[in-house]
Scaffold this motif. Structure first.
Motif, PDB file in Angstrom:
ATOM      1  N   ARG A  47      -1.432   4.785 -10.136  1.00  0.00           N
ATOM      2  CA  ARG A  47      -1.186   3.308 -10.494  1.00  0.00           C
ATOM      3  C   ARG A  47      -2.068   2.592  -9.374  1.00  0.00           C
ATOM      4  O   ARG A  47      -2.532   3.102  -8.278  1.00  0.00           O
ATOM      5  CB  ARG A  47       0.368   2.974 -10.181  1.00  0.00           C
ATOM      6  N   PRO A  48      -2.466   1.353  -9.648  1.00  0.00           N
ATOM      7  CA  PRO A  48      -3.175   0.474  -8.769  1.00  0.00           C
ATOM      8  C   PRO A  48      -2.643   0.335  -7.529  1.00  0.00           C
ATOM      9  O   PRO A  48      -1.405   0.262  -7.269  1.00  0.00           O
ATOM     10  CB  PRO A  48      -3.401  -0.634  -9.544  1.00  0.00           C
ATOM     11  N   VAL A  49      -3.517   0.381  -6.406  1.00  0.00           N
ATOM     12  CA  VAL A  49      -2.868   0.264  -5.052  1.00  0.00           C
ATOM     13  C   VAL A  49      -3.113  -1.209  -4.495  1.00  0.00           C
ATOM     14  O   VAL A  49      -4.081  -1.672  -4.699  1.00  0.00           O
ATOM     15  CB  VAL A  49      -3.770   1.113  -3.881  1.00  0.00           C
ATOM     16  N   ASN A  50      -1.952  -1.638  -4.048  1.00  0.00           N
ATOM     17  CA  ASN A  50      -1.885  -3.085  -3.428  1.00  0.00           C
ATOM     18  C   ASN A  50      -2.867  -3.241  -2.241  1.00  0.00           C
ATOM     19  O   ASN A  50      -3.078  -2.207  -1.568  1.00  0.00           O
ATOM     20  CB  ASN A  50      -0.531  -3.350  -3.162  1.00  0.00           C
ATOM     21  N   SER A  82       0.474   3.445   1.460  1.00  0.00           N
ATOM     22  CA  SER A  82       0.206   2.445   0.218  1.00  0.00           C
ATOM     23  C   SER A  82       1.247   2.190  -0.512  1.00  0.00           C
ATOM     24  O   SER A  82       2.324   2.771  -0.536  1.00  0.00           O
ATOM     25  CB  SER A  82      -0.807   3.320  -0.543  1.00  0.00           C
ATOM     26  N   VAL A  83       1.065   0.781  -1.018  1.00  0.00           N
ATOM     27  CA  VAL A  83       1.951   0.435  -1.934  1.00  0.00           C
ATOM     28  C   VAL A  83       1.434   0.463  -3.303  1.00  0.00           C
ATOM     29  O   VAL A  83       0.301  -0.067  -3.450  1.00  0.00           O
ATOM     30  CB  VAL A  83       2.414  -1.201  -1.393  1.00  0.00           C
ATOM     31  N   TYR A  84       2.031   0.712  -4.258  1.00  0.00           N
ATOM     32  CA  TYR A  84       1.345   0.794  -5.722  1.00  0.00           C
ATOM     33  C   TYR A  84       2.164  -0.077  -6.556  1.00  0.00           C
ATOM     34  O   TYR A  84       3.163  -0.776  -6.425  1.00  0.00           O
ATOM     35  CB  TYR A  84       1.778   2.021  -6.198  1.00  0.00           C
ATOM     36  N   ALA A  85       1.438  -0.704  -7.702  1.00  0.00           N
ATOM     37  CA  ALA A  85       1.951  -1.152  -8.691  1.00  0.00           C
ATOM     38  C   ALA A  85       3.257  -0.805  -9.163  1.00  0.00           C
ATOM     39  O   ALA A  85       3.581   0.298  -9.448  1.00  0.00           O
ATOM     40  CB  ALA A  85       0.658  -1.261  -9.961  1.00  0.00           C
ATOM     41  N   GLY A  86       4.252  -1.757  -9.367  1.00  0.00           N
ATOM     42  CA  GLY A  86       5.611  -1.334  -9.919  1.00  0.00           C
ATOM     43  C   GLY A  86       6.357  -1.160  -8.563  1.00  0.00           C
ATOM     44  O   GLY A  86       7.821  -0.995  -8.897  1.00  0.00           O
ATOM     45  N   HIS A 118      10.409   5.444   0.006  1.00  0.00           N
ATOM     46  CA  HIS A 118       9.204   5.795   0.759  1.00  0.00           C
ATOM     47  C   HIS A 118       9.152   5.796   2.114  1.00  0.00           C
ATOM     48  O   HIS A 118       8.176   6.010   2.768  1.00  0.00           O
ATOM     49  CB  HIS A 118       8.265   5.788  -0.146  1.00  0.00           C
ATOM     50  N   GLY A 119       9.942   4.660   2.731  1.00  0.00           N
ATOM     51  CA  GLY A 119       9.919   4.421   3.982  1.00  0.00           C
ATOM     52  C   GLY A 119       8.982   3.239   4.408  1.00  0.00           C
ATOM     53  O   GLY A 119       8.480   2.626   3.534  1.00  0.00           O
ATOM     54  N   ARG A 120       8.698   3.264   5.592  1.00  0.00           N
ATOM     55  CA  ARG A 120       7.724   1.990   6.051  1.00  0.00           C
ATOM     56  C   ARG A 120       6.443   2.220   5.933  1.00  0.00           C
ATOM     57  O   ARG A 120       5.802   3.311   6.254  1.00  0.00           O
ATOM     58  CB  ARG A 120       7.939   1.802   7.643  1.00  0.00           C
ATOM     59  N   VAL A 121       5.398   1.307   5.327  1.00  0.00           N
ATOM     60  CA  VAL A 121       4.199   1.402   5.135  1.00  0.00           C
ATOM     61  C   VAL A 121       3.606   0.620   5.865  1.00  0.00           C
ATOM     62  O   VAL A 121       2.130   0.698   6.074  1.00  0.00           O
ATOM     63  CB  VAL A 121       3.958   1.144   3.419  1.00  0.00           C
TER      64      VAL A 121
END
Lengths: 139, 141
Positions: A47-50, A82-86, A118-121
């Motif tokens: 998925r796209p990466v924020n 990373s944070v992903y779409a959704g 997923h914990g802290r990003v």
């Protein structure tokens, strides 16, 4: 107020369309923010990466809500993942130190962004100034 | 461009104005309620977008491309004065360090630190940002 947890700020479902808008505002050409195929080709997921600045913006929005009258002096952030779409993300913070003056308080906070499950990003520190009694919900 | 030459490399610098409608769109793009005052992430955006070169050109200066998977590793924003919509800001920047590293996740990569200074049209400091970019390298030079 030291060690006081700040009220969290949540976004349930990072929106891929908002990531595309931000790519335009930032003029950021990196395709991992708008093209899932590019993300797959780089082996970064499905998925796209924020954008990193978006992840930091969530923390800044949390601070604005926790301290409505504050003046931000500094924020330092390390981008750990990373944070992903959704994704469901939660920005949080904890007061670490306070020092008072006649005109108000200087507050140092540990701040973070958690990717749910997923914990802290993002992990960081913010320093801000508040007029006296600017954050009554924390007292 | 050799890695060790990066800290000596001049970046042109430029200008940026926070348009009210862009501020609204930015708030919406990061899921925040619209606000008349610029969102504080504009400290980063003004510094980056007003640098006088695009993100793509900045990466090219670093010897990298968007397709290589560059990442923002760390960022510090120092706010000296409030940002306002409609004001013209000047931005200048310089690479302060550049070094090569090797890690388990990225393999060989370069760590490049860029400092940017945002000033008002009267020359007063408004924001200073320090950003560290992680640039994966498929081959060593």
């Amino acid at each position: 107020m030291n060690d006081q947890l700040l009220p969290g700020w949540e976004l349930q479902g990072v929106d891929e369309r908002r990531m595309k808008m931000l790519a335009l505002v930032l003029r950021d050409p990196n395709p991992i923010h708008y093209d899932a195929e590019a993300v797959r080709a780089l082996g970064l997921g499905e998925r796209p990466v924020n954008q990193g600045p978006a992840n930091l913006a969530y923390i800044l929005t949390m601070l604005r809500q926790a301290f409505p009258e504050h003046t931000l002096d500094r924020i330092h952030a390390r981008f750990l993942g990373s944070v992903y779409a959704g994704d469901h993300v939660i920005a949080g913070g904890r007061v670490r130190t306070t020092s008072g003056t006649a005109s108000g308080e200087t507050v140092t906070c540990e701040v973070w962004l958690e990717r749910r499950g997923h914990g802290r990003v993002v992990q960081g520190t913010a320093t801000l100034r508040c007029p006296v009694l600017c954050a009554p919900d924390l007292r | 461009m050799k890695l060790k030459q990066l800290p000596e490399t001049a970046i042109p610098g430029g200008h940026y104005r926070i348009e009210p409608y862009e501020n609204w769109l930015l708030h919406d793009a990061v899921g925040a309620e619209p606000h008349d005052e610029p969102h504080p992430i504009y400290g980063f955006i003004v510094a980056q977008s007003g640098l006088g070169i695009s993100v793509a050109e900045l990466l090219e200066l670093f010897g990298s491309h968007a397709e290589d998977g560059p990442m923002l590793g760390e960022c510090t924003i120092d706010y000296h004065r409030p940002l306002v919509t409609g004001a013209e800001y000047s931005v200048r920047g310089a690479v302060t360090s550049a070094e090569r590293k090797t890690g388990r996740t990225l393999g060989t990569f370069d760590v490049v630190t860029l400092q940017q200074h945002v000033s008002s049209d009267a020359g007063q400091p408004v924001v200073t940002t320090t950003s560290t970019f992680l640039l994966p390298r498929k081959e060593t030079r």
